[in-house]
Write a protein that holds these residues in place. Structure first.
Motif, PDB file in Angstrom:
ATOM      1  N   ASP A  52       0.858  -1.182   0.000  1.00 57.64           N
ATOM      2  CA  ASP A  52       0.000   0.000   0.000  1.00 57.64           C
ATOM      3  C   ASP A  52       0.898   1.238   0.000  1.00 57.64           C
ATOM      4  OD1 ASP A  52       0.870   0.361   2.637  1.00 57.64           O
ATOM      5  OD2 ASP A  52      -1.114   0.169   3.522  1.00 57.64           O
ATOM      6  N   ASN A  53       0.308   2.411   0.085  1.00 62.30           N
ATOM      7  CA  ASN A  53       1.098   3.638   0.025  1.00 62.30           C
ATOM      8  C   ASN A  53       2.061   3.795   1.199  1.00 62.30           C
ATOM      9  OD1 ASN A  53       0.016   4.459  -2.413  1.00 62.30           O
ATOM     10  ND2 ASN A  53      -1.685   5.523  -1.445  1.00 62.30           N
ATOM     11  N   HIS A  54       1.774   3.154   2.333  1.00 60.08           N
ATOM     12  CA  HIS A  54       2.633   3.289   3.508  1.00 60.08           C
ATOM     13  C   HIS A  54       3.888   2.421   3.437  1.00 60.08           C
ATOM     14  CE1 HIS A  54      -0.376   5.780   5.153  1.00 60.08           C
ATOM     15  NE2 HIS A  54      -1.126   4.857   5.702  1.00 60.08           N
ATOM     16  N   ASN A  55       3.826   1.297   2.753  1.00 62.22           N
ATOM     17  CA  ASN A  55       4.994   0.413   2.728  1.00 62.22           C
ATOM     18  C   ASN A  55       5.649   0.306   1.348  1.00 62.22           C
ATOM     19  OD1 ASN A  55       3.361  -1.335   1.272  1.00 62.22           O
ATOM     20  ND2 ASN A  55       3.351  -2.949   2.802  1.00 62.22           N
ATOM     21  N   ARG A  56       5.168   1.070   0.411  1.00 64.19           N
ATOM     22  CA  ARG A  56       5.691   1.015  -0.961  1.00 64.19           C
ATOM     23  C   ARG A  56       7.205   1.258  -1.006  1.00 64.19           C
ATOM     24  NH1 ARG A  56       2.411   0.898  -5.247  1.00 64.19           N
ATOM     25  NH2 ARG A  56       0.693   1.553  -3.939  1.00 64.19           N
ATOM     26  N   GLU A  57       7.697   2.177  -0.198  1.00 65.72           N
ATOM     27  CA  GLU A  57       9.131   2.487  -0.184  1.00 65.72           C
ATOM     28  C   GLU A  57       9.938   1.295   0.338  1.00 65.72           C
ATOM     29  OE1 GLU A  57      12.371   4.497  -1.269  1.00 65.72           O
ATOM     30  OE2 GLU A  57      10.327   5.188  -1.657  1.00 65.72           O
ATOM     31  N   ALA A 105       0.133  -3.505   6.221  1.00 66.91           N
ATOM     32  CA  ALA A 105      -0.693  -3.021   5.106  1.00 66.91           C
ATOM     33  C   ALA A 105      -2.012  -3.782   5.051  1.00 66.91           C
ATOM     34  CB  ALA A 105       0.064  -3.169   3.788  1.00 66.91           C
ATOM     35  N   ARG A 108      -4.318  -2.413   7.575  1.00 66.70           N
ATOM     36  CA  ARG A 108      -4.871  -1.111   7.156  1.00 66.70           C
ATOM     37  C   ARG A 108      -5.998  -1.321   6.148  1.00 66.70           C
ATOM     38  NH1 ARG A 108       0.697   0.312   7.731  1.00 66.70           N
ATOM     39  NH2 ARG A 108       1.140  -0.148   5.546  1.00 66.70           N
TER      40      ARG A 108
END
Length: 127
Positions: A52-57, A105, A108
């Motif tokens: 998701d956007n929080h763990n993409r990095e 994720a 979430r």
């Protein structure tokens, strides 16, 4: 194709620090669950984890591989599951780190699914 018995056992051993893992067949693949929350999928003995956007990095390295997908009406539909690099199979600590990020994720995503959309009341399940 679903996970082989040996690969499923390998994942259970490697990801034991997460807690109780279970796996079940889903759509011709194998869903990977921790305490009832699906954070991964396996197809052809390859692990894909929830992004998701929080763990993409955290999963930047996985962008080099195509995401898990399926065909629908002649189109390819990409899912929010990215392939874990093969090198992590030999790096159990890092594999667990990736799995923890994927599990977060998945929690979430599960939380957003249980909330009612704005302006609507959540349906009661008891009758």
């Amino acid at each position: 194709m679903v996970a082989s018995a040996s690969f499923a056992e390998f994942l259970r051993d490697q990801l034991a620090p997460l807690g109780h893992l279970s796996m079940r067949r889903m759509f011709g693949k194998t869903g990977v669950f921790c305490q009832g929350v699906m954070f991964g999928m396996v197809t052809e003995d390859t692990l894909y984890v929830r992004v998701d956007n929080h763990n993409r990095e955290t999963f930047k390295e996985a962008e080099a591989y195509p995401p898990l997908n399926y065909a629908k009406q002649g189109n390819s539909i990409d899912l929010s599951f990215w392939r874990v690099p093969e090198r992590l199979i030999d790096e159990p600590d890092e594999l667990v780190t990736w799995a923890r990020a994927a599990l977060a994720a998945a929690h979430r995503v599960a939380a957003t699914r249980t909330q009612a959309p704005p302006g609507r009341k959540a349906k009661s399940r008891s009758r």
